[in-house]
Write a protein that holds these residues in place. Structure first.
Motif, PDB file in Angstrom:
ATOM      1  N   UNK A  26       0.822  -1.208   0.000  1.00 25.57           N
ATOM      2  CA  UNK A  26       0.000   0.000   0.000  1.00 25.57           C
ATOM      3  C   UNK A  26       0.860   1.263   0.000  1.00 25.57           C
ATOM      4  N   UNK A  27       0.268   2.349  -0.434  1.00 25.74           N
ATOM      5  CA  UNK A  27       0.950   3.635  -0.433  1.00 25.74           C
ATOM      6  C   UNK A  27       1.409   3.979   0.987  1.00 25.74           C
ATOM      7  N   UNK A  28       2.606   4.517   1.100  1.00 28.92           N
ATOM      8  CA  UNK A  28       3.236   4.956   2.346  1.00 28.92           C
ATOM      9  C   UNK A  28       3.875   3.828   3.153  1.00 28.92           C
ATOM     10  N   UNK A  29       3.753   2.573   2.720  1.00 28.11           N
ATOM     11  CA  UNK A  29       4.430   1.479   3.426  1.00 28.11           C
ATOM     12  C   UNK A  29       5.888   1.427   2.977  1.00 28.11           C
ATOM     13  N   UNK A  30       6.794   1.330   3.948  1.00 19.50           N
ATOM     14  CA  UNK A  30       8.219   1.259   3.674  1.00 19.50           C
ATOM     15  C   UNK A  30       8.852   0.185   4.565  1.00 19.50           C
ATOM     16  N   UNK A  31       9.833  -0.524   4.031  1.00 24.22           N
ATOM     17  CA  UNK A  31      10.599  -1.451   4.841  1.00 24.22           C
ATOM     18  C   UNK A  31      11.889  -0.785   5.284  1.00 24.22           C
ATOM     19  N   UNK A  32      12.067  -0.690   6.600  1.00 26.22           N
ATOM     20  CA  UNK A  32      13.250  -0.070   7.175  1.00 26.22           C
ATOM     21  C   UNK A  32      13.936  -1.105   8.057  1.00 26.22           C
ATOM     22  N   UNK A  33      15.150  -1.488   7.690  1.00 30.14           N
ATOM     23  CA  UNK A  33      15.894  -2.513   8.434  1.00 30.14           C
ATOM     24  C   UNK A  33      15.068  -3.791   8.595  1.00 30.14           C
ATOM     25  N   UNK A  35       5.193   2.852   8.148  1.00 34.89           N
ATOM     26  CA  UNK A  35       4.387   3.618   7.198  1.00 34.89           C
ATOM     27  C   UNK A  35       4.395   5.083   7.591  1.00 34.89           C
ATOM     28  N   UNK A  36       4.299   5.924   6.559  1.00 33.30           N
ATOM     29  CA  UNK A  36       4.276   7.359   6.817  1.00 33.30           C
ATOM     30  C   UNK A  36       2.881   7.755   7.290  1.00 33.30           C
ATOM     31  N   UNK A  37       2.832   8.526   8.370  1.00 29.62           N
ATOM     32  CA  UNK A  37       1.582   9.060   8.908  1.00 29.62           C
ATOM     33  C   UNK A  37       1.736  10.571   9.047  1.00 29.62           C
ATOM     34  N   UNK A  38       0.678  11.241   9.401  1.00 34.11           N
ATOM     35  CA  UNK A  38       0.770  12.686   9.636  1.00 34.11           C
ATOM     36  C   UNK A  38       1.648  13.018  10.841  1.00 34.11           C
ATOM     37  N   UNK A  39       1.998  11.993  11.603  1.00 34.21           N
ATOM     38  CA  UNK A  39       2.905  12.172  12.735  1.00 34.21           C
ATOM     39  C   UNK A  39       4.330  11.754  12.377  1.00 34.21           C
TER      40      UNK A  39
END
Length: 382
Positions: free
Chosen positions: A248-255, A260-264
């Motif tokens: 989905x949009x804004x989902x990212x794999x980090x380490x 996911x990116x949120x407004x926070x």
């Protein structure tokens, strides 16, 4: 709430949404679907000036004739306009000038609202308020897209969101075979695409009481759902391949961990949160993988009193089409919904970004199948 209070409350809410932004944030347009926040501020003001003040307030002087070209969105009957994809090139008028424009129009509207109003004019002002509420939701999602595609992933606000409660075990509401009335029948506001009320026959079916969660959707990703063509419509599979879609949009794999990116800002993926920012293609593919389907908009409306809704706009299997007897009214108001009744899917419900009281069970939202910058989710049916 009086109409005067409704107008003031609506206009103030728009500006509160924009309050945390920096001046540079107001101008950005990363993709065609996303409009710069300052354009939303100007367009909603132009709507009141052009459709209400100029024809109905005696002696009203237009703020700036060039604004009709700058802030007209898609109204062919109201003249030429800036192409949608070029809104991000509007360094002028400045943000400060647009806020002055809002004050100018608000003061004139207050004068108009103190006068006796015809039912026709009251209806038009209520439409203007609902139109601005639609743009408030677009503001939230456009701001999220703008900041969420900034390489620094800056937060819109620093406060921490509350954690989602573990959802109840999946269950389904039964829909009996029979006739159901569809469409708006109340005496309040609705859009023309919710009319005319009519009867449909539904086969026996079941619709999920809960939305699909991130945890459930992650299972689809982990089993290789984005790599298995058999779950996808042909057009959806082409979309996945051509755009290298993997989540989905804004989902990212980090380490190795999903965030996911949120407004926070960038946060750990909340597994019990309803999945969001999925296209119709993804919603349909997930449903097919689970052995289910998406509900039709008529099934959704018939059963909507039996489950909670409002956190995500919910994709349906229904094409966006006119109801029986639908007719466009003459003039620019007639361009509001009818001309978009082609090549789009209906979404039902509301989202966490929808202004209070703006939606209802008969509300028909609509987007193209690939769109996912809105807060769109999944409810299953069988």
């Amino acid at each position: 709430m009086t109409l005067k209070e409704k107008y003031a409350t609506t206009r103030q809410r728009t500006e509160r949404i924009c309050a945390p932004l920096h001046t540079e944030d107001y101008v950005v347009q990363p993709v065609a679907d996303v409009s710069p926040p300052k354009w939303h501020l100007g367009h909603t003001t132009w709507f009141f000036e052009t459709l209400i003040l100029k024809p109905y307030l005696k002696g009203y002087m237009e703020y700036d004739a060039n604004f009709n070209f700058v802030f007209n969105s898609y109204y062919e009957s109201l003249g030429v306009r800036v192409v949608r994809t070029q809104r991000g090139n509007l360094s002028r008028p400045t943000v400060n000038e647009i806020y002055k424009y809002r004050v100018y129009v608000d003061e004139a509207m207050q004068l108009l609202l103190e006068q006796p109003l015809t039912p026709e004019l009251e209806t038009l002002i209520v439409l203007g308020c609902n139109h601005e509420e639609q743009h408030q939701e677009l503001l939230w999602t456009d701001i999220k897209y703008i900041l969420g595609h900034n390489p620094l992933l800056p937060p819109y606000e620093e406060s921490q969101p509350s954690a989602w409660a573990t959802p109840p075990a999946p269950s389904f509401t039964h829909i009996k075979a029979g006739q159901y009335q569809i469409g708006y029948t109340g005496d309040g506001f609705c859009y023309d695409n919710e009319l005319n009320p009519h009867t449909v026959y539904l086969q026996e079916a079941e619709i999920a009481n809960q939305l699909v969660t991130n945890r459930e959707y992650l299972e689809f990703i982990n089993i290789g759902g984005y790599k298995q063509f058999q779950h996808w419509h042909s057009e959806g599979w082409d979309w996945v391949q051509n755009n290298d879609i993997k989540a989905p949009l804004y989902w990212l794999q980090v380490d190795g961990q999903w965030q996911h990116y949120t407004l926070h800002g960038l946060k750990r993926l909340e597994l019990d949160e309803p999945v969001a920012h999925v296209s119709y293609y993804e919603a349909a593919a997930f449903a097919a993988w689970k052995g289910y389907r998406l509900p039709t908009e008529f099934e959704w409306e018939a059963a909507s009193g039996q489950f909670e809704w409002g956190q995500r706009w919910e994709w349906t299997e229904s094409a966006y089409l006119p109801y029986p007897g639908f007719q466009r009214v003459p003039g620019p108001v007639g361009e509001y919904n009818g001309k978009f009744m082609v090549n789009q899917k209906v979404l039902r419900g509301a989202s966490a970004f929808t202004p209070p009281g703006h939606s209802r069970a008969t509300y028909r939202n609509f987007f193209h199948a690939h769109v996912r910058w809105q807060l769109t989710g999944i409810r299953l049916a069988r």
